[in-house]
Design an enzyme around this catalytic site. Structure first.
Site, PDB file in Angstrom:
ATOM      1  N   ASP A  51      32.508  32.430  32.799  1.00  0.00           N
ATOM      2  CA  ASP A  51      31.713  31.380  32.157  1.00  0.00           C
ATOM      3  C   ASP A  51      32.268  31.076  30.760  1.00  0.00           C
ATOM      4  O   ASP A  51      31.811  30.155  30.084  1.00  0.00           O
ATOM      5  CB  ASP A  51      30.218  31.726  32.122  1.00  0.00           C
ATOM      6  CG  ASP A  51      29.921  33.017  31.390  1.00  0.00           C
ATOM      7  OD1 ASP A  51      30.867  33.672  30.900  1.00  0.00           O
ATOM      8  OD2 ASP A  51      28.728  33.372  31.296  1.00  0.00           O
ATOM      9  N   SER A  52      33.317  31.831  30.353  1.00  0.00           N
ATOM     10  CA  SER A  52      34.052  31.485  29.135  1.00  0.00           C
ATOM     11  C   SER A  52      34.674  30.100  29.258  1.00  0.00           C
ATOM     12  O   SER A  52      35.121  29.528  28.267  1.00  0.00           O
ATOM     13  CB  SER A  52      35.146  32.523  28.852  1.00  0.00           C
ATOM     14  OG  SER A  52      35.957  32.721  29.988  1.00  0.00           O
ATOM     15  N   ASP A  90      31.708  34.084  37.657  1.00  0.00           N
ATOM     16  CA  ASP A  90      30.543  34.399  36.831  1.00  0.00           C
ATOM     17  C   ASP A  90      29.323  33.630  37.309  1.00  0.00           C
ATOM     18  O   ASP A  90      29.398  32.411  37.522  1.00  0.00           O
ATOM     19  CB  ASP A  90      30.813  33.997  35.370  1.00  0.00           C
ATOM     20  CG  ASP A  90      31.132  35.185  34.491  1.00  0.00           C
ATOM     21  OD1 ASP A  90      30.627  36.289  34.771  1.00  0.00           O
ATOM     22  OD2 ASP A  90      31.896  35.006  33.519  1.00  0.00           O
ATOM     23  N   LYS A 120      30.023  37.880  39.373  1.00  0.00           N
ATOM     24  CA  LYS A 120      29.793  38.784  38.236  1.00  0.00           C
ATOM     25  C   LYS A 120      28.512  38.370  37.541  1.00  0.00           C
ATOM     26  O   LYS A 120      28.205  37.169  37.482  1.00  0.00           O
ATOM     27  CB  LYS A 120      30.972  38.720  37.253  1.00  0.00           C
ATOM     28  CG  LYS A 120      30.711  39.502  35.952  1.00  0.00           C
ATOM     29  CD  LYS A 120      31.980  39.767  35.157  1.00  0.00           C
ATOM     30  CE  LYS A 120      32.413  38.682  34.218  1.00  0.00           C
ATOM     31  NZ  LYS A 120      31.435  38.340  33.169  1.00  0.00           N
ATOM     32  N   GLU A 122      25.972  39.503  33.950  1.00  0.00           N
ATOM     33  CA  GLU A 122      25.865  40.293  32.722  1.00  0.00           C
ATOM     34  C   GLU A 122      24.547  41.057  32.699  1.00  0.00           C
ATOM     35  O   GLU A 122      23.490  40.492  33.017  1.00  0.00           O
ATOM     36  CB  GLU A 122      25.934  39.363  31.496  1.00  0.00           C
ATOM     37  CG  GLU A 122      27.286  38.706  31.320  1.00  0.00           C
ATOM     38  CD  GLU A 122      27.361  37.814  30.080  1.00  0.00           C
ATOM     39  OE1 GLU A 122      26.419  37.838  29.255  1.00  0.00           O
ATOM     40  OE2 GLU A 122      28.352  37.094  29.954  1.00  0.00           O
ATOM     41  N   GLU A 189      32.741  45.400  27.812  1.00  0.00           N
ATOM     42  CA  GLU A 189      33.236  44.511  26.753  1.00  0.00           C
ATOM     43  C   GLU A 189      32.897  45.042  25.372  1.00  0.00           C
ATOM     44  O   GLU A 189      31.740  45.351  25.065  1.00  0.00           O
ATOM     45  CB  GLU A 189      32.652  43.084  26.940  1.00  0.00           C
ATOM     46  CG  GLU A 189      33.151  42.132  25.859  1.00  0.00           C
ATOM     47  CD  GLU A 189      32.992  40.652  26.174  1.00  0.00           C
ATOM     48  OE1 GLU A 189      32.569  40.301  27.288  1.00  0.00           O
ATOM     49  OE2 GLU A 189      33.311  39.838  25.275  1.00  0.00           O
TER      50      GLU A 189
HETATM   51  O1  KIV Z   1      33.607  34.801  30.967  1.00  0.00           O
HETATM   52  C1  KIV Z   1      34.547  35.574  30.755  1.00  0.00           C
HETATM   53  O2  KIV Z   1      35.687  35.173  30.489  1.00  0.00           O
HETATM   54  C2  KIV Z   1      34.278  37.006  30.826  1.00  0.00           C
HETATM   55  C3  KIV Z   1      35.393  37.937  30.433  1.00  0.00           C
HETATM   56  C4  KIV Z   1      35.555  37.909  28.976  1.00  0.00           C
HETATM   57  C5  KIV Z   1      35.182  39.288  30.953  1.00  0.00           C
HETATM   58  O3  KIV Z   1      33.214  37.399  31.135  1.00  0.00           O
END
Ligand code: KIV
Length: 271
Positions: A51-52, A90, A120, A122, A189
């Site tokens: 989600d980055s 994500d 994934k 969080e 992280e």
């Molecule tokens: O969204 C992302 O890029 C991440 C990584 C930094 C692990 O969660």
């Protein structure tokens, strides 16, 4: 050590065997077809449609605005470039926080609408039931603890996590709970290397670190950070493996100059 040729398509099983054999897992984020193809060919084991992309692709300040539809759109492009890497997606902010069922539905949507290999999310202990429900349905879940960027407004900063004894104990507990709930691996992280070492040694599933030191079973970075595309962002855990911002700047300036002075296109570049 390269794992190319040693394994075909990377699966959760591959990653587990890599941990058992002491072969480090190399992971990066990817948001588009061309990059995913290059990462796949270069031997990246796991590609995360993170989600980055909200920050580095969409230009938002946080990861919060990106939607399920946008994550799916990017994942479809990424998976078209992949032959070997495992692709994890994500679950974006508010796609899994509402209820276990909502999380389950959204994880299922990603698996139905894309060719990704898992999701994934969080958080630790508070998502144990969610992780269990999704992974019991056969959807691989990658946990993510320590610094969790979706909680930026709760913490107020992206500072290192796990520095106090209390925070470290909670992160260790979260890791254990995620493993018990069925997560196939966990991202750590921005936590102290010593804590990441303890967690890595006490789990049977792999740990993948970002700013968590050398002892994790694997490492992940955001692709645009490690390629030096985003010079405004250089935390100490990012090593530049290229200087693409400068390379691109140089190339574009040369192109502008060539167009202006009628040097491009030349005869052999014309029909
Ligand atoms: O969204 C992302 O890029 C991440 C990584 C930094 C692990 O969660």
């Amino acid at each position: 050590m390269s794992t190319q040729g040693q394994f075909r398509k990377v699966t959760t099983k591959t990653l587990l065997v890599m941990k058992q054999k002491g072969i480090k897992i190399a992971a990066l984020t990817a948001y588009d077809y061309i990059t995913a193809k290059l990462l796949d060919q270069a031997g990246i084991d796991l590609q995360l449609v993170g989600d980055s992309l909200s920050n580095v692709f969409q230009g938002n300040e946080t990861t919060l605005p990106v939607t399920m539809d946008e994550m799916i759109y990017h994942t479809k492009a990424v998976t078209k470039g992949i032959q070997r890497s495992m692709v994890i997606v994500d679950l974006p902010f508010m796609s899994y926080q509402l209820s276990v069922d909502e999380a389950f539905r959204n994880a299922g949507r990603i698996m139905k609408e894309t060719s990704a290999g898992g999701v994934k999310l969080e958080g630790g202990e508070q998502y144990a039931e969610t992780v269990k429900k999704i992974s019991d349905a056969g959807i691989p879940v990658l946990g993510h603890i320590g610094l969790t960027p979706q909680s930026i407004h709760q913490f107020g900063s992206y500072r290192e996590r796990g520095k106090t004894e209390e925070e470290a104990a909670q992160i260790m507990k979260d890791a254990k709970v995620l493993e018990e709930a069925g997560a196939f691996a966990v991202v750590l992280e921005k936590i102290p290397a010593a804590l990441a070492k303890k967690i890595t040694e006490s789990l049977t599933i792999p740990t993948i670190g970002i700013g968590a030191g050398i002892h994790c079973d694997g490492q992940i970075l955001v692709i645009s950070d490690m390629l030096g595309l985003n010079k405004d962002f250089h935390p100490r855990f990012v090593r530049y493996y290229a200087n693409l911002a400068d390379e691109i700047d140089k190339g574009i300036r040369q192109y502008v100059e060539d167009v202006r002075k009628r040097d491009f296109p030349n005869e052999s570049e014309s029909y």
